[in-house]
Design an enzyme around this catalytic site. Structure first.
Site, short mmCIF file in Angstrom:
data_model
loop_
_atom_site.label_atom_id
_atom_site.label_comp_id
_atom_site.label_asym_id
_atom_site.label_seq_id
_atom_site.Cartn_x
_atom_site.Cartn_y
_atom_site.Cartn_z
N ASN A 113 0.85 -1.19 0.00
CA ASN A 113 0.00 0.00 0.00
C ASN A 113 0.89 1.25 0.00
O ASN A 113 1.68 1.45 0.93
CB ASN A 113 -0.91 -0.03 1.24
N HIS A 153 0.98 6.32 1.60
CA HIS A 153 1.73 7.33 2.34
C HIS A 153 2.86 7.97 1.54
O HIS A 153 3.44 8.97 1.98
CB HIS A 153 2.20 6.76 3.68
N HIS A 158 -5.63 3.47 -1.54
CA HIS A 158 -6.96 3.76 -0.98
C HIS A 158 -7.37 5.13 -1.48
O HIS A 158 -6.78 6.14 -1.10
CB HIS A 158 -6.88 3.72 0.56
N ARG A 200 -9.62 8.01 -1.06
CA ARG A 200 -10.51 8.56 -0.02
C ARG A 200 -11.18 9.82 -0.53
O ARG A 200 -10.54 10.63 -1.22
CB ARG A 200 -9.70 8.92 1.23
N ARG A 259 -6.83 12.98 1.00
CA ARG A 259 -5.67 13.27 1.85
C ARG A 259 -4.38 12.66 1.30
O ARG A 259 -3.30 13.11 1.63
CB ARG A 259 -5.90 12.75 3.27
N GLU A 279 -8.58 0.29 -2.93
CA GLU A 279 -9.47 0.29 -1.77
C GLU A 279 -10.35 1.52 -1.86
O GLU A 279 -9.85 2.62 -2.13
CB GLU A 279 -8.68 0.38 -0.47
N THR A 282 -8.44 3.32 8.29
CA THR A 282 -9.64 2.49 8.33
C THR A 282 -9.73 1.82 9.71
O THR A 282 -8.75 1.23 10.17
CB THR A 282 -9.55 1.41 7.23
N GLU A 316 -10.83 -9.66 2.64
CA GLU A 316 -9.62 -9.22 3.33
C GLU A 316 -9.96 -9.17 4.81
O GLU A 316 -10.82 -8.40 5.24
CB GLU A 316 -9.16 -7.84 2.84
N HIS A 356 -3.86 -4.67 7.69
CA HIS A 356 -4.03 -3.58 8.65
C HIS A 356 -3.13 -3.77 9.87
O HIS A 356 -3.28 -4.73 10.62
CB HIS A 356 -5.48 -3.41 9.14
N1 PXP Z 1 -5.93 -3.16 4.14
C1 PXP Z 1 -6.91 -2.24 4.27
C2 PXP Z 1 -8.29 -2.62 3.87
C3 PXP Z 1 -6.63 -0.95 4.73
O1 PXP Z 1 -7.63 -0.05 4.83
C4 PXP Z 1 -5.30 -0.63 5.07
C5 PXP Z 1 -5.00 0.76 5.52
O2 PXP Z 1 -5.19 1.65 4.47
C6 PXP Z 1 -4.32 -1.61 4.90
C7 PXP Z 1 -4.66 -2.87 4.47
C8 PXP Z 1 -2.88 -1.32 5.19
O3 PXP Z 1 -2.74 -1.06 6.55
P1 PXP Z 1 -1.31 -0.60 7.10
O4 PXP Z 1 -1.02 0.71 6.45
O5 PXP Z 1 -1.55 -0.51 8.58
O6 PXP Z 1 -0.33 -1.64 6.71
#
Ligand code: PXP
Length: 238
Positions: A8, A11, A44, A46, A50, A71, A102, A153, A193
């Site tokens: 992901n 960031h 993701h 949003r 952001r 996402e 999330t 997931e 997550h």
């Molecule tokens: N999976 C989902 C559905 C999420 O919403 C997130 C956070 O955006 C992640 C995975 C990744 O989480 P993390 O950034 O804590 O690894």
């Protein structure tokens, strides 16, 4: 079978948006992650913009077909973006204004069930696989199957925030049982997550686990180790 890794890269865009600049570019990050062994790129979208912008989704889907896992919430606006840019897969997540991240799995009220069923059907018509982000609970797994999802997931938030080894063990058991049921119902199993270099292995070892979606730990590690190394280290663990 090895567990796949979805990185992901939200960031990377968070950093860019901090200065409303043109860099760092998530497209560059995606290319680096994929060449370092990531199986998928996760972003993701949003509503509050952001981090990932609509144009990022457009470019990532254009340059990395079959690799983008988007996402988003079940709002008409999010659905429109998914249908327009056609990522490989879409993970429908709950989204609350102002949340830091999330907060957990979907809450399947009757209205949400109806809305998600419609969205799943329309995504399928475009050939997009659908994942639902759910708590590792039997009823939620059954609901995901009933709504036509291809993937679940499992939310690992409670596991990652466990405050004792005993609690972590209990959370892992919940994840294992949910994964088992999901497999039985013909669903592909992902998890994500709060996973990091220390807690990921126990989840990756769960029977039937196919893909881990990890963001914060990899992107923050990359600040010190570099993105290729951060991805390679995580990939090696899986
Ligand atoms: N999976 C989902 C559905 C999420 O919403 C997130 C956070 O955006 C992640 C995975 C990744 O989480 P993390 O950034 O804590 O690894």
């Amino acid at each position: 079978m090895k567990v796949q890794l979805g990185v992901n890269i939200d960031h990377v865009a968070t950093l860019r948006q901090a200065r409303r600049a043109a860099f760092p570019d998530p497209v560059d990050a995606a290319a680096i992650c994929l060449s370092a062994g990531a199986d998928y790129i996760v972003v993701h979208w949003r509503k509050d913009g952001r981090h990932i912008q609509t144009k990022d989704v457009a470019l990532l889907c254009k340059y990395f077909p079959k690799k983008v896992h988007l996402e988003c919430s079940y709002t008409p606006e999010a659905e429109k973006i998914a249908l327009k840019y056609k990522p490989y897969s879409v993970c429908i997540v709950p989204e609350q204004p102002g949340e830091v991240t999330t907060m957990g799995g979907l809450n399947f009220t009757p209205a949400v069930q109806k809305r998600i069923a419609q969205m799943v059907e329309r995504l399928h018509k475009k050939g997009i696989l659908v994942s639902l982000f759910i708590s590792p609970v039997a009823d939620e797994v059954r609901m995901a199957a009933r709504l036509g999802a291809d993937i679940v997931e499992l939310c690992t938030r409670d596991y990652s925030e466990a405050t004792s080894p005993k609690q972590a063990q209990r959370r892992l058991q919940e994840l294992s049982l949910a994964a088992l049921l999901a497999k039985e119902l013909g669903l592909e199993v992902h998890a994500g997550h709060g996973l990091d270099y220390l807690n990921v292995l126990a989840v990756a070892d769960i029977g039937g686990m196919r893909c881990m979606n990890i963001g914060f730990a990899i992107i923050t590690r990359s600040l010190f180790a570099g993105l290729p190394q951060a991805v390679e280290e995580m990939k090696d663990l899986l």
